[in-house]
Scaffold this active site. Sequence first.
Site, mmCIF file in Angstrom:
data_model
loop_
_atom_site.group_PDB
_atom_site.id
_atom_site.type_symbol
_atom_site.label_atom_id
_atom_site.label_comp_id
_atom_site.label_asym_id
_atom_site.label_seq_id
_atom_site.Cartn_x
_atom_site.Cartn_y
_atom_site.Cartn_z
ATOM 1 N N HIS A 82 20.055 -17.665 7.408
ATOM 2 C CA HIS A 82 19.927 -18.505 8.600
ATOM 3 C C HIS A 82 18.474 -18.890 8.789
ATOM 4 O O HIS A 82 17.590 -18.047 8.722
ATOM 5 C CB HIS A 82 20.421 -17.749 9.843
ATOM 6 C CG HIS A 82 20.246 -18.539 11.107
ATOM 7 N ND1 HIS A 82 21.115 -19.524 11.493
ATOM 8 C CD2 HIS A 82 19.266 -18.524 12.044
ATOM 9 C CE1 HIS A 82 20.698 -20.073 12.629
ATOM 10 N NE2 HIS A 82 19.572 -19.477 12.982
ATOM 11 N N ASP A 161 28.537 -18.014 23.745
ATOM 12 C CA ASP A 161 27.231 -18.570 23.375
ATOM 13 C C ASP A 161 27.215 -20.080 23.576
ATOM 14 O O ASP A 161 26.223 -20.639 24.037
ATOM 15 C CB ASP A 161 26.874 -18.244 21.923
ATOM 16 C CG ASP A 161 25.582 -18.944 21.531
ATOM 17 O OD1 ASP A 161 24.552 -18.623 22.150
ATOM 18 O OD2 ASP A 161 25.595 -19.831 20.664
ATOM 19 N N SER A 183 21.797 -15.249 20.772
ATOM 20 C CA SER A 183 22.585 -16.452 20.489
ATOM 21 C C SER A 183 22.796 -16.594 18.983
ATOM 22 O O SER A 183 23.924 -16.787 18.497
ATOM 23 C CB SER A 183 21.833 -17.662 21.061
ATOM 24 O OG SER A 183 22.317 -18.857 20.537
HETATM 25 N N1 URA Z 1 19.558 -21.555 17.856
HETATM 26 C C1 URA Z 1 20.597 -20.909 18.417
HETATM 27 O O1 URA Z 1 21.655 -20.807 17.816
HETATM 28 N N2 URA Z 1 20.430 -20.370 19.638
HETATM 29 C C2 URA Z 1 19.281 -20.455 20.318
HETATM 30 O O2 URA Z 1 19.201 -19.940 21.412
HETATM 31 C C3 URA Z 1 18.214 -21.148 19.729
HETATM 32 C C4 URA Z 1 18.384 -21.680 18.487
#
Ligand code: URA
Length: 434
Positions: A82, A161, A183
């Site tokens: 990621h 989220d 998140s």
């Molecule tokens: N990317 C996400 O998935 N969540 C965040 O809070 C910021 C970037």
Amino acid sequence: VRPQDLIRVKRDNGEMPPEEIRCFIDGVARSEIPDYQAAALCMAIFWRGLSEAELSVWTDAMLHSGRVLDLSSIPGRKVDKHSTGGVGDKVSLCLAPLVAACGVSVPMISGRGLGHTGGTLDKLEAIPGFRTSISVDDFMRVVRDAKLALIGQTDDLAPADRKLYALRDVTSTVESIPLIASSIMSKKLAEGIDALVLDVKVGSGAFMKDLERSRQLAETLCGIGRRAGKQVTAFLTDMNQPLGREVGNASETREAIEILQGKGPDDLLDLTLQLGAEMLLLGGVAADQDDALQRVRQARRSGAGLERLRRCVELQGGDPRVIDNPALLPTARHDRVVAAQRAGTLAEVKTEQVGIAGMVLGAGRKTVADVIDHAVGLTVAARLGDTLRAGDPLAVLHFNDPTRADAAEPILLQAFVIGDGPITPPPLVYEVLR
Ligand code: URA
């Protein structure tokens, strides 16, 4: 407990009890907690932070607000990567096929671009026919067959989220390390992976502009993952200039394919190899770092990575001919060179502005509802530390609508800062946290 009582606890810097955090997140996911209370708690967390215990429960509650994939029927370890996002970051597109070719399954759930940052899904959708929204069952079938699948967030993964992120976006509570970390990790943990490599970007085109904040974010992300029983490695990597040369959707996909064809720019290749080697180590298919690096290099040299991407494109409905002939990807009708207005050294790239110039051309979105043009973008022609003469190209705009190019050109001219005297370009990788 009433939501206002939990908000008060956090407002007054107290410790929120685990069960009450779970109730709150559950209420958010079910739309039983009104937006104003959810937003108020986010603001309290923005100021007060979360303790390690609160953060683990908060993330776990978000993770379990929806479906958690069970990939245990797919043999071997499942490892994802990621990136916290940047400009020109197309690493996923060349990395995932190389890692898959080395025997590690990569179930990758990616996002779309927003603001100055690009998104993997938009780049993939430049491939005619490619479907990024497929069912979870199809996703698992593709992972089993190609050892990689590249899809978008589904409605049932971490729904809490999605609601909180939308609220944070409009209440200036995005830039909170515990909220960002929970998140990201709630979504990654919902993928059912065994291990994760994080690419935390640092610099003028990143979420976090300075190394200290990026390190804090990386440590927070790693902590959440490890407490959830996953192996996590975080790389802190440079985003003080775009990665590679291309910024745009089809053009970034083309550049990633070039890497798999044995070509492509050095920085993109180098980062792909380093992240890929780490994924092999976490995937348990390499003896040590040297062995891992050799394996990724060999997957590129032999064309095995390219074949993995072809299979994935085929299985996800895309036109596999683009793999051999990237010229089949959409291209813009016009080009325009943006030239240096004075001689000197390229001293600074305001990378966020480069991303915004791409967005203005139509490659990105100001709001989630905007429609993008996959064909447009820009090619970066100068790198930090380059010696430039007046008139040398800084970038080439690729556009369909000349008024957009007129708007993007001055943004780009301001983004490339030409100074006097030599500068030391930043390293590609600052630190690796294992
Ligand atoms: N990317 C996400 O998935 N969540 C965040 O809070 C910021 C970037």
